[in-house]
Design an enzyme around this catalytic site. Structure first.
Site, PDB file in Angstrom:
ATOM      1  N   GLY A 177       0.811  -1.206   0.118  1.00 60.64           N
ATOM      2  CA  GLY A 177       0.054  -0.019  -0.059  1.00 60.64           C
ATOM      3  C   GLY A 177       0.767   1.265  -0.029  1.00 60.64           C
ATOM      4  O   GLY A 177       2.186   1.371   0.202  1.00 60.64           O
TER       5      GLY A 177
ATOM      6  N   ASP B 114      -9.620   7.618  13.211  1.00 56.60           N
ATOM      7  CA  ASP B 114      -9.702   7.565  11.990  1.00 56.60           C
ATOM      8  C   ASP B 114     -10.166   6.083  11.842  1.00 56.60           C
ATOM      9  O   ASP B 114      -9.750   5.283  10.917  1.00 56.60           O
ATOM     10  CB  ASP B 114      -8.165   7.394  11.495  1.00 56.60           C
ATOM     11  CG  ASP B 114      -7.996   7.646   9.934  1.00 56.60           C
ATOM     12  OD1 ASP B 114      -8.932   8.087   9.402  1.00 56.60           O
ATOM     13  OD2 ASP B 114      -6.928   7.383   9.550  1.00 56.60           O
TER      14      ASP B 114
ATOM     15  N   LYS C  50     -12.122   3.483   9.780  1.00 59.40           N
ATOM     16  CA  LYS C  50     -12.623   3.391   8.220  1.00 59.40           C
ATOM     17  C   LYS C  50     -12.144   2.017   7.859  1.00 59.40           C
ATOM     18  O   LYS C  50     -11.220   1.369   8.427  1.00 59.40           O
ATOM     19  CB  LYS C  50     -12.203   4.364   7.384  1.00 59.40           C
ATOM     20  CG  LYS C  50     -10.649   4.500   7.138  1.00 59.40           C
ATOM     21  CD  LYS C  50     -10.197   5.681   6.375  1.00 59.40           C
ATOM     22  CE  LYS C  50      -8.755   5.858   6.384  1.00 59.40           C
ATOM     23  NZ  LYS C  50      -8.311   7.027   5.468  1.00 59.40           N
TER      24      LYS C  50
ATOM     25  N   ASN D 226      -8.477   0.712   7.152  1.00 58.36           N
ATOM     26  CA  ASN D 226      -7.702   0.588   8.590  1.00 58.36           C
ATOM     27  C   ASN D 226      -7.941  -0.479   9.214  1.00 58.36           C
ATOM     28  O   ASN D 226      -7.481  -0.883  10.433  1.00 58.36           O
ATOM     29  CB  ASN D 226      -7.673   1.892   9.620  1.00 58.36           C
ATOM     30  CG  ASN D 226      -6.918   3.074   8.907  1.00 58.36           C
ATOM     31  OD1 ASN D 226      -6.221   3.108   7.801  1.00 58.36           O
ATOM     32  ND2 ASN D 226      -7.375   4.367   9.460  1.00 58.36           N
TER      33      ASN D 226
ATOM     34  N   ASP E  29      -2.779   1.417  11.848  1.00 56.38           N
ATOM     35  CA  ASP E  29      -2.481   2.711  11.573  1.00 56.38           C
ATOM     36  C   ASP E  29      -3.107   3.747  12.771  1.00 56.38           C
ATOM     37  O   ASP E  29      -4.302   4.410  12.435  1.00 56.38           O
ATOM     38  CB  ASP E  29      -3.203   3.154  10.354  1.00 56.38           C
ATOM     39  CG  ASP E  29      -2.833   4.653   9.808  1.00 56.38           C
ATOM     40  OD1 ASP E  29      -2.260   5.364  10.311  1.00 56.38           O
ATOM     41  OD2 ASP E  29      -2.670   4.808   8.613  1.00 56.38           O
TER      42      ASP E  29
ATOM     43  N   THR F 262     -10.395  11.220   8.419  1.00 60.88           N
ATOM     44  CA  THR F 262     -10.921  11.344   6.962  1.00 60.88           C
ATOM     45  C   THR F 262     -12.572  11.782   7.010  1.00 60.88           C
ATOM     46  O   THR F 262     -13.255  11.511   7.854  1.00 60.88           O
ATOM     47  CB  THR F 262     -11.153   9.529   6.466  1.00 60.88           C
ATOM     48  OG1 THR F 262      -9.916   9.220   6.375  1.00 60.88           O
ATOM     49  CG2 THR F 262     -11.780   9.763   4.930  1.00 60.88           C
TER      50      THR F 262
END
Length: 358
Positions: free
Chosen positions: A38, A154, A156, A159, A172, A193
């Site tokens: 990634g 974060d 999402k 992650n 992360d 985000t």
């Protein structure tokens, strides 16, 4: 003779204890880079093999050149500190941290199942039973962080990784903040985000926000897995910002009543009205068939990852050369503040090796 034997055994035990307390911090030459998994804003993650054992790891390389602001360096240190302190089945395990001439490096367990987002793109939506399973595992990870005064900020699908068995691992922690023990107070930065940010983050109130924003994030995450998109998704950032704060929550009719109830309670805009906390979550009817005590060791998770190296990761990353320089940033660094100089001497407390048997 007996005394000499005891002395040797004692000395050996002392040496083993010392070795366990202070294992050797590795260096870059200890790993062979196999493929790119990634690309992120500050570097890349590659699949790496330990040369002496053949074991596979995820190697996160954070480029010095991308850390242009003091907060970038601070968040890099925070991620290393948080992950080195975590011990939980649903949080990725950090084994060590070292530095090269151009990058900070984090060596974590390799999760061959890939991102949950990758599987969502392939399936478009998940069945409610699968969402409940993974929401329970994510909730356990968030609860572990919250118990240590850490707000994640974060949540999402990108992650959330899956291990070889198909169990969820939260990764992360670059946007995490330590020292937040209150549900509603303790943090002030607007970060994350946008699609997943809570209204109390966007409001920029002097009182700030607390751990409850992660439960909002869980609500957005759950909505996306059930429907394929976050509830107020759209290309217009200004409109998205406004909708998160004011637009009604519309739940498709095919979503079950239990799931709709969970979403409505997690996505309450006023944080003090929101469903928060693991114990409250456990009691919700959406999790009626989930045993939170055994979910992380369940023999049959909803997704069985494909076998083989990097088969569950985006092919566009696998095609990249592991020795190529990181791509240029998508946005130029802010010009109002002079960029800081980051090099190998930065972050003196960076180097780390996980104690054996922990």
């Amino acid at each position: 003779m007996w005394a000499a034997t005891v002395a040797r055994l004692t000395e050996s035990a002392d040496m083993e204890e010392e070795e366990e307390k202070e294992p050797r911090v590795p260096c870059d030459s200890d790993y062979e880079r196999l493929s790119v998994l990634g690309i992120g804003s500050f570097g890349r993650v590659v699949l790496a093999k330990r040369r002496d054992t053949g074991d596979l790891f995820a190697l996160k390389l954070i480029a010095y050149s991308k850390l242009t602001l003091p907060k970038h360096l601070e968040r890099t240190q925070t991620e290393r500190d948080v992950l080195s302190s975590m011990r939980h089945e649903n949080i990725v395990k950090l084994y060590c941290a070292y530095r090269t001439s151009t990058h900070f490096a984090l060596v974590s367990e390799y999760c061959p199942g890939g991102e949950l987002f990758h599987h969502l793109c392939r399936r478009r939506v998940f069945k409610a039973a699968a969402v409940a399973f993974y929401a329970a595992e994510l909730s356990l990870a968030l609860d572990c962080a919250h118990a240590r005064g850490i707000v994640y900020r974060d949540v999402k699908p990108e992650n959330c990784l899956l291990d070889s068995r198909g169990h969820l691992k939260l990764v992360d922690f670059g946007l995490a903040k330590v020292g937040v023990a209150d549900l509603y107070l303790g943090a002030h930065s607007v970060c994350g985000t946008l699609e997943y940010m809570a209204p109390d983050v966007l409001a920029k109130k002097p009182s700030g926000y607390g751990l409850s924003v992660d439960w909002w994030g869980l609500g957005i995450w759950t909505y996306e897995l059930l429907t394929g998109l976050p509830p107020w998704y759209g290309p217009d950032r200004h409109k998205l910002f406004k909708n998160i704060r004011h637009a009604p929550l519309r739940i498709p009719p095919y979503v079950s009543l239990a799931a709709a109830s969970l979403l409505a309670n997690l996505l309450r805009r006023h944080p003090r009205e929101r469903l928060v906390g693991l114990q409250n979550l456990k009691r919700h009817s959406f999790f009626a068939n989930i045993d939170f005590d055994t979910v992380s060791t369940h023999d049959n998770p909803p997704i069985r990852p494909k076998q083989g190296l990097a088969n569950n990761f985006d092919a566009k990353f696998a095609a990249l050369d592991v020795d190529d320089d990181d791509p240029p940033p998508t946005r130029k660094p802010a010009t109002r503040t002079a960029a800081i100089v980051v090099d190998r001497a930065s972050l003196q407390n960076w180097d780390y090796a996980r104690p054996l048997r922990s």
